[in-house]
Design an enzyme around this catalytic site. Sequence first.
Site, PDB file in Angstrom:
ATOM      1  CG  ASP A  81     -40.619  31.852  64.014  1.00  0.00           C
ATOM      2  OD1 ASP A  81     -41.250  31.955  62.961  1.00  0.00           O
ATOM      3  OD2 ASP A  81     -40.962  31.142  64.964  1.00  0.00           O
ATOM      4  CD  GLU A 114     -43.907  34.605  61.639  1.00  0.00           C
ATOM      5  OE1 GLU A 114     -43.834  33.853  60.680  1.00  0.00           O
ATOM      6  OE2 GLU A 114     -44.076  34.205  62.795  1.00  0.00           O
TER       7      GLU A 114
END
Length: 577
Positions: free
Chosen positions: A223, A296
């Site tokens: 993330d 990401e």
Amino acid sequence: MHGVSKLLALCSLLALALPALAEVGWWRTAQFYQIYPRSFKDSDGDGVGDLNGITQQLPYLKEIGVTATWLSPIFTSPMADFGYDVANFFEIDSTFGTMEDFEALLQRAQQLGIKIILDFVPNHSSDECEWFKRSAAGDEEYKDFYVWHTGKVVNGIREPPNNWISVFRGSQWTWNDERQAYYLHQFHHKQPDFNYRNPKVIEAMKDVLRFWLRKGVYGFRVDAVPHVYEVEADENGDFPDEPRNEWNNDPEDYGYLDHIYTTHQPETIELVYIFREIMEEIDAELGGDDRVLLTEAYGPLDVLMQYYGNETARGSQIPFNFELLSNLNNNSNAYHYSELIHNWLDKMPEGQVANWVLGNHDQSRIGSRLGADRIDAINMMLLTLPGISVTYQGEELGMTDVFISWEDTVDPQACQSNEEEFAHLSRDPVRTPFQWSDEANAGFTSGPNTWLPVATDFNLVNVKRERSIPLSHLNIYKQLRSLRDEPTLKQGDVDVTAISPNVLAIKRSLSGYSSYITVINVSDDVETVSLDSVFPLLSTKLRYVVVSDKSIRRTNDETFANSVLLLPKEAVVLSTI
Ligand SMILES: *[C@@H]1O[C@H](CO)[C@@H](O)[C@H](O)[C@H]1NC(C)=O
Ligand SMILES: *[C@@H]1O[C@H](CO)[C@@H](O)[C@H](O)[C@H]1NC(C)=O
Ligand SMILES: *[C@@H]1O[C@H](CO)[C@@H](O)[C@H](O)[C@H]1NC(C)=O
Ligand SMILES: CC(=O)N[C@H]1CO[C@H](CO)[C@@H](O)[C@@H]1O
């Protein structure tokens, strides 16, 4: 032998032994699907989705051809940011179930041939994490696990050490009484940032990855990588102020500053390479299919491309490609679509695979962002481009953003603002319960309540109904998915062209097989296009392979390649005959 030449040597070997390189590595043509566990399926009636709910619905993923699914965080968390604030990286949060439930999910997924990928939140933990509590207490082992600073004293008043602003508004620094110091948090104050300049933190994170890989997950989606590192402190332990963005006049707002010291530090890419080594370590230890890293990051393309790796180190197999997600809008013309697709294909390092992401739990849904009448067109594009496609749950049904009132809003990013501003900050509209059927609460739960309201149009947009309508979004998605098993779509070359401002064409071709052409009318005008002038050597006649409910043509109809008629916002997939 270094990475690239090793890869090249491997390619030439495989060229002899196997039909094509694309056969190597299950993930190279995979269909990824993002599950937001709170909203996928509730098995126990409490109104919040859970692991047993996912396990029950794995056959649905099989039905729509998913190869791997990544789950938003399921680890123990006080849920200040719905699981992106992890309190224990080795446990399942009771909201979602138990470790036994997770093991059952893995087992069922394996039976069905679906791989499970977990979300890994490396940038911070919860302030309720044992590691943070020990750090605050000054425990020798953990005292430098987080970023601490005593601040500065101005006119006798203690202030944070510098001007850094949190993504969730206000200072990035929060005072801790026990430690008598400020701790850094790029996001919520309940999410203290790890100090990645401490090697012990990196070792702790490697152990987290190993733990879940050994349980049977096939990789991680990492993330918000850009926020993992901050600039290194100077010799006095101080951090520089970030410069102002003149266009922003709200001193509490994240956009007020240009984040040159808190995002995209060069060390973040190196960290991804370190994590990739753990994937390979476990590949060697356990064998079987490759473990993968999905990252990401939002940022300039030349930086993103480095996430793939360099000449000496391998990185993420799948650095999420947000070009289309971030840059397409309602008014984009076909040149714009084409340019965004080419940006990635043309800049991607040799031997790597492209990926296409059009939605996630942080972004407005496709039907709301680009118009409900473009849903099928976008899915056709996503599923006929080469490489990996990533679908966020519900996009295959054409779910759209759900209006959530200020009273019902739960997203911390929105709750920290006010009744006037919240709507453009809230991510709740894309996180509402998945629509399974026309039963109460869309069949998401057997209980009376749901953690976010269910969309009002659920009796029209749901799995059960769409299964029964031949040209529903769901059935078009399934047809596209079947088509992806064709060698041409798996391994073929790609040629992306804007034929006019209104029409985008994607041609896939492979020697010895039919070619496929996706043609999308992005405009509101009726138009006839001549495909054989754009793609020479195409056959004079073409066959319709996938049509949408806008189409006047039906599957298996034929047309002349020099006059393909498209209605407003129509998209079709054609093949050579
Ligand atoms: C690749 O990245 C690693 C880690 O950042 C670095 O040590 C190495 O020098 C890089 N190699 C090349 C060829 O740039
Ligand atoms: C996109 O444009 C169409 C036509 O102008 C409009 O009806 C639709 O609401 C717009 N959608 C968005 C998301 O702005
Ligand atoms: C695209 O649709 C518009 C109407 O919205 C139409 O005028 C135009 O001719 C169509 N383009 C093609 C290539 O058919
Ligand atoms: C690094 C990271 O955890 N990214 C996440 C950081 O935290 C915010 C808030 O939890 C999330 O929204 C990001 O996705």
